[in-house]
Motif scaffolding. Structure first.
Motif, PDB file in Angstrom:
ATOM      1  N   ARG A   1      47.610  32.873  66.685  1.00  0.00           N
ATOM      2  CA  ARG A   1      45.799  33.142  66.964  1.00  0.00           C
ATOM      3  C   ARG A   1      45.743  34.438  67.869  1.00  0.00           C
ATOM      4  O   ARG A   1      44.272  34.532  67.989  1.00  0.00           O
ATOM      5  CB  ARG A   1      45.459  31.895  67.741  1.00  0.00           C
ATOM      6  CG  ARG A   1      46.065  31.518  69.073  1.00  0.00           C
ATOM      7  CD  ARG A   1      45.311  30.481  69.483  1.00  0.00           C
ATOM      8  NE  ARG A   1      45.576  30.428  71.225  1.00  0.00           N
ATOM      9  CZ  ARG A   1      45.133  29.397  71.716  1.00  0.00           C
ATOM     10  NH1 ARG A   1      44.624  28.541  71.224  1.00  0.00           N
ATOM     11  NH2 ARG A   1      45.354  29.273  73.206  1.00  0.00           N
ATOM     12  N   VAL A   2      46.684  35.264  68.259  1.00  0.00           N
ATOM     13  CA  VAL A   2      46.174  36.549  68.705  1.00  0.00           C
ATOM     14  C   VAL A   2      46.243  37.578  67.620  1.00  0.00           C
ATOM     15  O   VAL A   2      47.350  37.939  67.222  1.00  0.00           O
ATOM     16  CB  VAL A   2      46.989  36.714  69.928  1.00  0.00           C
ATOM     17  CG1 VAL A   2      46.965  38.078  70.414  1.00  0.00           C
ATOM     18  CG2 VAL A   2      47.190  35.675  70.841  1.00  0.00           C
ATOM     19  N   GLU A   3      45.140  38.079  67.241  1.00  0.00           N
ATOM     20  CA  GLU A   3      45.146  39.066  66.091  1.00  0.00           C
ATOM     21  C   GLU A   3      45.159  40.227  66.679  1.00  0.00           C
ATOM     22  O   GLU A   3      45.434  41.147  65.972  1.00  0.00           O
ATOM     23  CB  GLU A   3      43.990  38.854  65.235  1.00  0.00           C
ATOM     24  CG  GLU A   3      43.808  37.410  64.555  1.00  0.00           C
ATOM     25  CD  GLU A   3      42.552  37.197  63.795  1.00  0.00           C
ATOM     26  OE1 GLU A   3      41.979  38.253  63.499  1.00  0.00           O
ATOM     27  OE2 GLU A   3      42.686  36.148  63.108  1.00  0.00           O
ATOM     28  N   GLY A   4      44.652  40.545  67.929  1.00  0.00           N
ATOM     29  CA  GLY A   4      44.564  42.101  68.566  1.00  0.00           C
ATOM     30  C   GLY A   4      45.729  42.524  69.171  1.00  0.00           C
ATOM     31  O   GLY A   4      45.832  43.643  69.484  1.00  0.00           O
ATOM     32  N   LEU A   5      47.182  41.893  69.141  1.00  0.00           N
ATOM     33  CA  LEU A   5      48.094  42.250  69.631  1.00  0.00           C
ATOM     34  C   LEU A   5      49.286  42.060  68.901  1.00  0.00           C
ATOM     35  O   LEU A   5      49.526  40.817  68.178  1.00  0.00           O
ATOM     36  CB  LEU A   5      48.668  41.505  70.833  1.00  0.00           C
ATOM     37  CG  LEU A   5      47.456  41.871  72.384  1.00  0.00           C
ATOM     38  CD1 LEU A   5      47.971  41.134  73.472  1.00  0.00           C
ATOM     39  CD2 LEU A   5      47.256  43.431  72.532  1.00  0.00           C
ATOM     40  N   GLU A   6      50.151  43.093  68.652  1.00  0.00           N
ATOM     41  CA  GLU A   6      51.345  42.927  67.653  1.00  0.00           C
ATOM     42  C   GLU A   6      52.366  41.990  68.461  1.00  0.00           C
ATOM     43  O   GLU A   6      52.158  42.039  69.837  1.00  0.00           O
ATOM     44  CB  GLU A   6      52.016  44.234  67.225  1.00  0.00           C
ATOM     45  CG  GLU A   6      51.249  45.108  66.464  1.00  0.00           C
ATOM     46  CD  GLU A   6      50.935  44.252  65.108  1.00  0.00           C
ATOM     47  OE1 GLU A   6      51.737  43.702  64.628  1.00  0.00           O
ATOM     48  OE2 GLU A   6      49.558  44.491  64.434  1.00  0.00           O
ATOM     49  N   ALA A   7      53.471  41.689  68.028  1.00  0.00           N
ATOM     50  CA  ALA A   7      54.636  40.836  68.582  1.00  0.00           C
ATOM     51  C   ALA A   7      54.944  41.507  69.998  1.00  0.00           C
ATOM     52  O   ALA A   7      54.985  40.826  71.067  1.00  0.00           O
ATOM     53  CB  ALA A   7      55.664  40.446  67.806  1.00  0.00           C
TER      54      ALA A   7
END
Length: 159
Positions: free
Chosen positions: A36-42
């Motif tokens: 659900r975190v779209e603004g951060l890559e893994a």
């Protein structure tokens, strides 16, 4: 327990069913798998997790976050720790199920700098975590944090 120190114990609040939304979120972010975190890559999620854990260690030991802009007061005694696009809400308690907000949000707007209560109670309970995608915190996030706080405080009052 997230961090334990001379100033504070930073813990995850629990719901009536003993789940912990913030604990589940932190587990996902630590693995770089928070869908659900779209603004951060893994890899950015993992870096954020490392920052957050170090910030909580410093908070527990010294009573402050790394920078004065790393927190906000939201509403009704709900605060947030913020870094990058992620936020973790929290409240303070003495661990017996009592709660009283320390600073009223209305006069908060007249402070030149963000207030940080020197008299937070010992337990800082993390309630929810979310990605902030708008200028203001979504009301639903604040209401969820208040619901988790109510359930956590009830848990503290149980014998």
């Amino acid at each position: 327990m997230i961090a334990h120190g001379e100033q504070f114990a930073v813990e995850c609040a629990v719901r009536t069913d003993l789940s912990s939304p913030v604990s589940e979120f932190l587990d996902d972010v630590q693995a770089g798998a928070a869908d659900r975190v779209e603004g951060l890559e893994a890899d950015e999620q993992i870096d954020w997790f490392d920052w957050f854990m170090a910030a909580c260690d410093g908070l527990a030991d010294f009573g402050t976050l790394p920078h004065s802009h790393d927190h906000n007061q939201l509403l009704d005694g709900i605060w947030e720790i913020k870094h990058s696009v992620l936020r973790v809400s929290f409240f303070d308690t003495d661990g017996t199920g009592t709660y009283e907000p320390l600073i009223d949000r209305t006069p908060y707007s007249r402070f030149a700098a963000r207030p940080w209560p020197d008299d937070f109670l010992y337990y800082l309970r993390l309630t929810t975590a979310f990605e902030k995608t708008t200028q203001k915190t979504p009301p639903a996030e604040i209401e969820l944090a208040k619901t988790v706080r109510t359930e956590d405080l009830e848990h503290d009052r149980q014998p």
